[in-house]
Design a protein around this motif. Structure first.
Motif, PDB file in Angstrom:
ATOM      1  N   ALA A   1       0.853  -1.186   0.000  1.00 43.64           N
ATOM      2  CA  ALA A   1       0.000   0.000   0.000  1.00 43.64           C
ATOM      3  C   ALA A   1       0.887   1.233   0.000  1.00 43.64           C
ATOM      4  O   ALA A   1       2.103   1.161   0.228  1.00 43.64           O
ATOM      5  CB  ALA A   1      -0.917   0.009   1.224  1.00 43.64           C
ATOM      6  N   ALA A   2       0.276   2.376  -0.224  1.00 42.17           N
ATOM      7  CA  ALA A   2       0.985   3.650  -0.170  1.00 42.17           C
ATOM      8  C   ALA A   2      -0.021   4.772  -0.001  1.00 42.17           C
ATOM      9  O   ALA A   2      -1.159   4.683  -0.486  1.00 42.17           O
ATOM     10  CB  ALA A   2       1.825   3.871  -1.427  1.00 42.17           C
ATOM     11  N   LEU A   3       0.398   5.804   0.702  1.00 44.70           N
ATOM     12  CA  LEU A   3      -0.290   7.091   0.681  1.00 44.70           C
ATOM     13  C   LEU A   3       0.599   8.037  -0.090  1.00 44.70           C
ATOM     14  O   LEU A   3       1.817   8.101   0.153  1.00 44.70           O
ATOM     15  CB  LEU A   3      -0.529   7.621   2.101  1.00 44.70           C
TER      16      LEU A   3
ATOM     17  N   PRO B   1      -4.625  12.711   0.986  1.00 46.43           N
ATOM     18  CA  PRO B   1      -3.686  11.779   0.353  1.00 46.43           C
ATOM     19  C   PRO B   1      -4.429  10.730  -0.471  1.00 46.43           C
ATOM     20  O   PRO B   1      -5.558  10.340  -0.141  1.00 46.43           O
ATOM     21  CB  PRO B   1      -2.981  11.141   1.548  1.00 46.43           C
ATOM     22  N   ALA B   2      -3.805  10.275  -1.531  1.00 50.01           N
ATOM     23  CA  ALA B   2      -4.364   9.200  -2.350  1.00 50.01           C
ATOM     24  C   ALA B   2      -3.924   7.863  -1.762  1.00 50.01           C
ATOM     25  O   ALA B   2      -2.746   7.666  -1.442  1.00 50.01           O
ATOM     26  CB  ALA B   2      -3.879   9.324  -3.787  1.00 50.01           C
ATOM     27  N   LEU B   3      -4.879   6.956  -1.592  1.00 49.16           N
ATOM     28  CA  LEU B   3      -4.591   5.626  -1.046  1.00 49.16           C
ATOM     29  C   LEU B   3      -4.454   4.624  -2.174  1.00 49.16           C
ATOM     30  O   LEU B   3      -5.353   4.476  -3.012  1.00 49.16           O
ATOM     31  CB  LEU B   3      -5.712   5.199  -0.100  1.00 49.16           C
ATOM     32  N   LEU B   4      -3.326   3.924  -2.203  1.00 45.69           N
ATOM     33  CA  LEU B   4      -3.083   2.862  -3.172  1.00 45.69           C
ATOM     34  C   LEU B   4      -2.911   1.559  -2.406  1.00 45.69           C
ATOM     35  O   LEU B   4      -2.107   1.494  -1.464  1.00 45.69           O
ATOM     36  CB  LEU B   4      -1.820   3.146  -3.994  1.00 45.69           C
TER      37      LEU B   4
ATOM     38  N   ARG C   1     -12.887  -3.087   1.470  1.00 47.57           N
ATOM     39  CA  ARG C   1     -12.993  -1.817   2.206  1.00 47.57           C
ATOM     40  C   ARG C   1     -12.368  -1.936   3.593  1.00 47.57           C
ATOM     41  O   ARG C   1     -11.745  -0.987   4.084  1.00 47.57           O
ATOM     42  CB  ARG C   1     -14.455  -1.401   2.304  1.00 47.57           C
ATOM     43  N   THR C   2     -12.518  -3.096   4.217  1.00 47.43           N
ATOM     44  CA  THR C   2     -11.898  -3.307   5.533  1.00 47.43           C
ATOM     45  C   THR C   2     -10.375  -3.286   5.425  1.00 47.43           C
ATOM     46  O   THR C   2      -9.684  -2.690   6.256  1.00 47.43           O
ATOM     47  CB  THR C   2     -12.364  -4.648   6.124  1.00 47.43           C
TER      48      THR C   2
ATOM     49  N   LEU D   1      -5.168  -0.494   6.256  1.00 47.24           N
ATOM     50  CA  LEU D   1      -3.910  -0.012   5.674  1.00 47.24           C
ATOM     51  C   LEU D   1      -3.799   1.507   5.792  1.00 47.24           C
ATOM     52  O   LEU D   1      -2.725   2.039   6.109  1.00 47.24           O
ATOM     53  CB  LEU D   1      -3.819  -0.436   4.205  1.00 47.24           C
ATOM     54  N   ARG D   2      -4.881   2.195   5.554  1.00 47.86           N
ATOM     55  CA  ARG D   2      -4.862   3.658   5.699  1.00 47.86           C
ATOM     56  C   ARG D   2      -4.555   4.048   7.143  1.00 47.86           C
ATOM     57  O   ARG D   2      -3.776   4.968   7.387  1.00 47.86           O
ATOM     58  CB  ARG D   2      -6.207   4.235   5.266  1.00 47.86           C
ATOM     59  N   ALA D   3      -5.145   3.323   8.090  1.00 41.89           N
ATOM     60  CA  ALA D   3      -4.889   3.619   9.498  1.00 41.89           C
ATOM     61  C   ALA D   3      -3.427   3.393   9.858  1.00 41.89           C
ATOM     62  O   ALA D   3      -2.885   4.086  10.730  1.00 41.89           O
ATOM     63  CB  ALA D   3      -5.792   2.754  10.379  1.00 41.89           C
ATOM     64  N   GLN D   4      -2.780   2.426   9.204  1.00 41.72           N
ATOM     65  CA  GLN D   4      -1.361   2.179   9.462  1.00 41.72           C
ATOM     66  C   GLN D   4      -0.473   3.304   8.935  1.00 41.72           C
ATOM     67  O   GLN D   4       0.545   3.641   9.537  1.00 41.72           O
ATOM     68  CB  GLN D   4      -0.933   0.863   8.810  1.00 41.72           C
ATOM     69  N   MET D   5      -0.856   3.902   7.817  1.00 45.49           N
ATOM     70  CA  MET D   5       0.010   4.903   7.168  1.00 45.49           C
ATOM     71  C   MET D   5      -0.338   6.340   7.528  1.00 45.49           C
ATOM     72  O   MET D   5       0.511   7.236   7.403  1.00 45.49           O
ATOM     73  CB  MET D   5      -0.063   4.730   5.645  1.00 45.49           C
ATOM     74  N   LEU D   6      -1.576   6.590   7.954  1.00 39.95           N
ATOM     75  CA  LEU D   6      -2.001   7.974   8.182  1.00 39.95           C
ATOM     76  C   LEU D   6      -1.177   8.691   9.239  1.00 39.95           C
ATOM     77  O   LEU D   6      -0.821   9.867   9.042  1.00 39.95           O
ATOM     78  CB  LEU D   6      -3.492   8.004   8.543  1.00 39.95           C
ATOM     79  N   PRO D   7      -0.824   8.073  10.387  1.00 39.08           N
ATOM     80  CA  PRO D   7       0.037   8.787  11.340  1.00 39.08           C
ATOM     81  C   PRO D   7       1.363   9.226  10.729  1.00 39.08           C
ATOM     82  O   PRO D   7       1.847  10.334  10.994  1.00 39.08           O
ATOM     83  CB  PRO D   7       0.238   7.764  12.466  1.00 39.08           C
ATOM     84  N   THR D   8       1.962   8.363   9.905  1.00 45.56           N
ATOM     85  CA  THR D   8       3.222   8.732   9.247  1.00 45.56           C
ATOM     86  C   THR D   8       3.004   9.856   8.252  1.00 45.56           C
ATOM     87  O   THR D   8       3.835  10.769   8.140  1.00 45.56           O
ATOM     88  CB  THR D   8       3.826   7.503   8.547  1.00 45.56           C
ATOM     89  N   TRP D   9       1.903   9.794   7.508  1.00 48.08           N
ATOM     90  CA  TRP D   9       1.578  10.872   6.565  1.00 48.08           C
ATOM     91  C   TRP D   9       1.498  12.213   7.291  1.00 48.08           C
ATOM     92  O   TRP D   9       2.051  13.216   6.838  1.00 48.08           O
ATOM     93  CB  TRP D   9       0.266  10.553   5.866  1.00 48.08           C
ATOM     94  N   GLN D  10       0.832  12.239   8.430  1.00 48.94           N
ATOM     95  CA  GLN D  10       0.709  13.476   9.200  1.00 48.94           C
ATOM     96  C   GLN D  10       2.051  13.919   9.756  1.00 48.94           C
ATOM     97  O   GLN D  10       2.358  15.128   9.788  1.00 48.94           O
ATOM     98  CB  GLN D  10      -0.316  13.274  10.321  1.00 48.94           C
TER      99      GLN D  10
END
Length: 505
Positions: free
Chosen positions: A50-52, A60-63, A262-263, A268-277
């Motif tokens: 995955a990636a943001l 951010p775009a979620l892949l 969707r789950t 995956l978004r929850a794993q990357m979002l803190p780093t994105w911020q």
């Protein structure tokens, strides 16, 4: 770690808050950098999970990749990443141009470079390795035949490889790791290995109100609240992800698979979002520092290289070879060494805190101007043609290890050459007197008085150093001039069918 950084780290450990290592920012920050937070499948070097990504901190775009082991899904991920990054690169490429010149004398040539170059930011050095490996696995792919991929895949691979290659040069701002940029400007009370953890590092540098950096860093060691910044994932999350992927694979019907997908996306978004911020928090902290004087020059060189590579892709377009040939590797190593020496010198010229380290090693000294002889002349090469060579006398409190005859420069007047004429060491605690001859830098004037500001005033504190960021010439011949004893000029790389069939694993 040098002496200044060691002292700063000890002070940070004692106070609980990060200490500044610089007075200015030594890296360029674009107004809209492209931020990439990647995750890879556990146990695989570069299996995208995955990636943001994007340039908007709020959107951010979620892949994501549904089947990380499936090569078709992997290349689909690369296509979607290309749909984001390639238009950003084209936007920079379409920016207005500015003229510049290369060469000297009769070899001078006028060219143009874009006013903007792309900047790719990743959380840590692991992100740079990810970009390099992803570029290697995609740039050689064929766009027709049995192993064909979308046209955007090899194009993105070439750009990713170019970004990763430039990241090895310390003076480049095209691909930057946030942990490396922050650590170059702040010292923490933790180990360098702990500084590689973005959440802990920023905890020291920018803690919440009412908390110390040390307290915040300890709290951020919990991976459940502050997941790793990637590309590797947390082992506990890996088990959860395996269960979710299994549910996705066994879900009955399209609706069931969509719900399971969707789950997975949510987790995956929850794993990357803190780093994105954290990435954008780090960008904000770095932007608070004023840019060093040489940052603009280094960015101009980035823009020049970007324009040249974009033109190369238009005219030739061949991908980078799997391995450097011997001549290319030697030239690259020499350029990297020159870039490191030049970057170190430029940082010192821009920043008194960095210059202080050179004073400790004896490559610089600081003193108070106690006298000056503005009208002094010395005999020239021709009789009756004296040369104007004013002098200034400095009193230094610390020992000066440089000898008479050493060429030096003052960072406050970098265009002015100087030479030490005499060094007089007084008794214990009485300091050192240094007599310095100035050999130019007076706006082309050849006799007194000196233009205002070009000659240090009485009572002014000045620094002189033997390092010079402009004296880093390459000692290797041009690639096309490689002598026969070294194999002659290397042949251009030609991709083969085997290159396109490399298994992605």
């Amino acid at each position: 770690m040098n002496a200044i950084a060691t002292v700063a780290a000890l002070r940070a450990s004692e106070s609980g808050d990060a200490e500044r290592l610089t007075t200015v920012r030594h890296v360029h920050l674009d107004d809209a950098p492209f931020v990439l937070v990647p995750l890879t499948l556990a146990g695989e070097a570069c299996a995208p999970l995955a990636a943001l990504a994007g340039t908007d901190p709020d959107h951010p775009a979620l892949l994501t990749v549904r089947h990380p082991h499936d090569q078709v899904d992997r290349f689909g991920f690369v296509e979607r990443l290309g749909d984001l990054l390639l238009p950003y690169i084209e936007e920079c490429r379409a920016a207005p141009k500015e003229p510049y010149t290369v060469g000297r004398g009769n070899d001078k040539e006028k060219r143009e470079r874009p006013l903007r170059a792309p900047q790719l930011l990743v959380p840590n050095t692991g992100g740079i390795s990810y970009v390099r490996l992803l570029g290697r696995l995609t740039r050689l792919r064929a766009t027709d035949g049995p192993h064909s991929v979308s046209l955007s895949v090899p194009l993105l691979g070439k750009w990713l490889t170019w970004f990763a290659d430039r990241a090895e040069f310390p003076d480049s701002g095209l691909l930057q790791a946030m942990t490396r940029s922050l650590s170059a400007h702040w010292a923490t009370g933790q180990s360098p290995a702990q500084d590689a953890h973005l959440a802990s590092l920023l905890g020291w540098i920018d803690p919440p109100a009412g908390r110390t950096g040390a307290e915040t860093a300890r709290e951020r060691e919990d991976p459940a609240t502050w997941p790793p910044a990637g590309p590797a994932t947390d082992p506990v999350f890996d088990r959860t992800l395996d269960e979710l992927i299994a549910k996705y694979d066994s879900a009955p019907g399209q609706r069931g698979q969509d719900a399971a997908a969707r789950t997975i996306d949510h987790e995956l978004r929850a794993q990357m979002l803190p780093t994105w911020q954290l990435m954008w928090q780090g960008i904000s902290r770095l932007r608070e520092l004023p840019a060093g004087e040489h940052v603009a020059r280094r960015r101009a060189f980035d823009r020049q290289l970007f324009g040249e590579y974009a033109a190369y892709l238009n005219d030739d377009g061949r991908p980078q070879a799997r391995r450097d040939h011997a001549v290319g590797a030697a030239r690259r190593l020499a350029r990297m060494e020159e870039a490191q020496a030049r970057y170190d010198a430029e940082r010192a010229y821009d920043d008194p805190l960095v210059m202080a380290e050179y004073e400790l090693t004896g490559d610089a000294f600081t003193g108070l101007v106690t006298a000056r002889d503005e009208g002094r002349t010395v005999p020239g090469k021709r009789p009756g043609s004296p040369l104007w060579r004013p002098t200034i006398t400095l009193h230094c409190d610390l020992p000066v290890s440089m000898a008479a005859g050493t060429s030096v420069k003052c960072p406050a007047r970098p265009g002015q050459k100087a030479e030490i004429l005499e060094v007089i060491t007084h008794g214990a605690g009485a300091g050192v007197t240094v007599l310095i001859q100035l050999n130019g830098g007076f706006d082309n004037k050849r006799k007194p008085p000196a233009p205002e500001g070009t000659l240090a005033d009485l009572g002014e504190t000045v620094t002189f150093t033997s390092i010079d960021p402009r004296s880093m010439p390459s000692s290797l011949p041009a690639e096309e001039d490689t002598p026969w004893t070294h194999g002659g000029p290397p042949q251009p790389y030609e991709p083969t069918d085997e290159d396109a069939e490399e298994v992605w694993e």
